[in-house]
Design an enzyme around this catalytic site. Structure first.
Site, PDB file in Angstrom:
ATOM      1  N   SER A   1     -20.343  -0.948 -79.866  1.00 21.03           N
ATOM      2  CA  SER A   1     -19.188  -1.827 -79.993  1.00 21.03           C
ATOM      3  C   SER A   1     -18.788  -2.321 -78.613  1.00 21.03           C
ATOM      4  O   SER A   1     -18.939  -1.601 -77.615  1.00 21.03           O
ATOM      5  CB  SER A   1     -18.003  -1.082 -80.614  1.00 21.03           C
ATOM      6  OG  SER A   1     -16.832  -1.875 -80.557  1.00 21.03           O
TER       7      SER A   1
ATOM      8  N   TYR B   1     -12.071   5.810 -80.487  1.00 23.64           N
ATOM      9  CA  TYR B   1     -13.216   5.099 -81.070  1.00 23.64           C
ATOM     10  C   TYR B   1     -14.091   4.511 -79.971  1.00 23.64           C
ATOM     11  O   TYR B   1     -15.319   4.643 -79.996  1.00 23.64           O
ATOM     12  CB  TYR B   1     -12.708   3.992 -81.996  1.00 23.64           C
ATOM     13  CG  TYR B   1     -13.757   3.000 -82.414  1.00 23.64           C
ATOM     14  CD1 TYR B   1     -14.705   3.322 -83.386  1.00 23.64           C
ATOM     15  CD2 TYR B   1     -13.802   1.723 -81.845  1.00 23.64           C
ATOM     16  CE1 TYR B   1     -15.676   2.404 -83.773  1.00 23.64           C
ATOM     17  CE2 TYR B   1     -14.757   0.806 -82.231  1.00 23.64           C
ATOM     18  CZ  TYR B   1     -15.696   1.147 -83.193  1.00 23.64           C
ATOM     19  OH  TYR B   1     -16.659   0.230 -83.572  1.00 23.64           O
TER      20      TYR B   1
END
Length: 258
Positions: free
Chosen positions: A153, A167
């Protein structure tokens, strides 16, 4: 574990896509099938979504199986690979896509249980899947080689401040996994790469408790919009293909310039 479409031979190999029931995973499964992969659509909870993806692939003339696998359960992972190989043929690719964001939260307010689940799915699960792939693909272990693509990501370098720092940290771990494993198995016939999506139109934002995130942040993306799961899938499938035969240890940003 359920079946969709006939068994097949003569295709370019079997690809396992974890988290394949929706979003980026579903887009990758459909796109890879168009390139001739037989696809094991692995899912944790959304059996209907995985079955729908497999049906779509079969309806288009491809071959797919929906397969239940909880990546946090160690025994599920070799079972996934065995089932996929038995039903679809030799495994030559893995897309390590299963992942969660956890709830939007500042670090000071993060709950330990949420953090533990986040690490279990995004880091431990991904490493265990990569381990099983290497055991089966490595030419040093009698395999025929293949490719692994890890879904990272843009948060890994942006940090996710105020929302998703934990995250982001797990995706930083995925970037390290990609580089290290690629160098470890490069001479064993396995290429390992990553794709780092940016703001992508999937349900993951609503699941994190921020359904307005795309509308709020999308206009600030240099390209002027959020991306689609299909745009991410194009990068993933390219990295799996022979066209990327000299590419390993690399993570491609699919972020619209963000």
């Amino acid at each position: 574990m359920s079946s969709n479409g006939p068994d097949t031979s003569g295709h370019k190999g079997t690809l396992i896509v974890t988290g394949g029931s929706r979003g980026i995973g579903a887009a990758v499964a459909r796109r890879a099938a168009r390139d001739g992969w037989a696809v094991a659509v692995a899912y944790s909870q959304d059996s209907q979504g995985a079955e729908a993806v497999a049906r779509d692939i079969a309806a288009a003339g491809g071959h797919a199986q929906a397969v239940h696998c909880e990546v946090t359960v160690e025994a599920d992972i070799p079972a996934l690979f065995t089932f996929a190989a038995d039903r679809l043929g030799p495994i030559t690719g893995l897309v390590n896509n299963a992942g969660i964001t956890g709830p939007v939260s500042r670090v000071a307010d993060l709950k330990t249980a949420d953090l533990e689940r986040l690490v279990a799915v995004n880091v431990t699960g991904a490493i265990l899947c990569a381990r099983e792939a290497v055991r089966r693909l490595s030419t040093a272990r009698g395999g025929a080689g293949g490719a692994i693509v890890n879904i990272s990501s843009a948060a890994a370098r942006l940090g996710g401040p105020g929302e998703l720092v934990a995250y982001a940290a797990t995706k930083g771990a995925i970037d390290s996994l990609t580089v290290g494993l690629a160098r470890e198995v490069a001479d064993e016939g396995i290429r390992v790469n990553g794709v780092a999506p940016g703001l992508i139109e999937t349900g993951i934002h609503a699941a994190a408790g921020a359904p307005d995130r795309l509308a709020r942040l999308g206009p600030a993306v240099p390209i002027g919009r959020a991306g689609s799961a299909e745009e991410v899938a194009e990068a993933v499938v390219w990295l799996l293909s022979p066209a990327a035969s000299y590419v390993t240890g690399t993570t491609i940003d699919v972020t619209g310039g963000r």
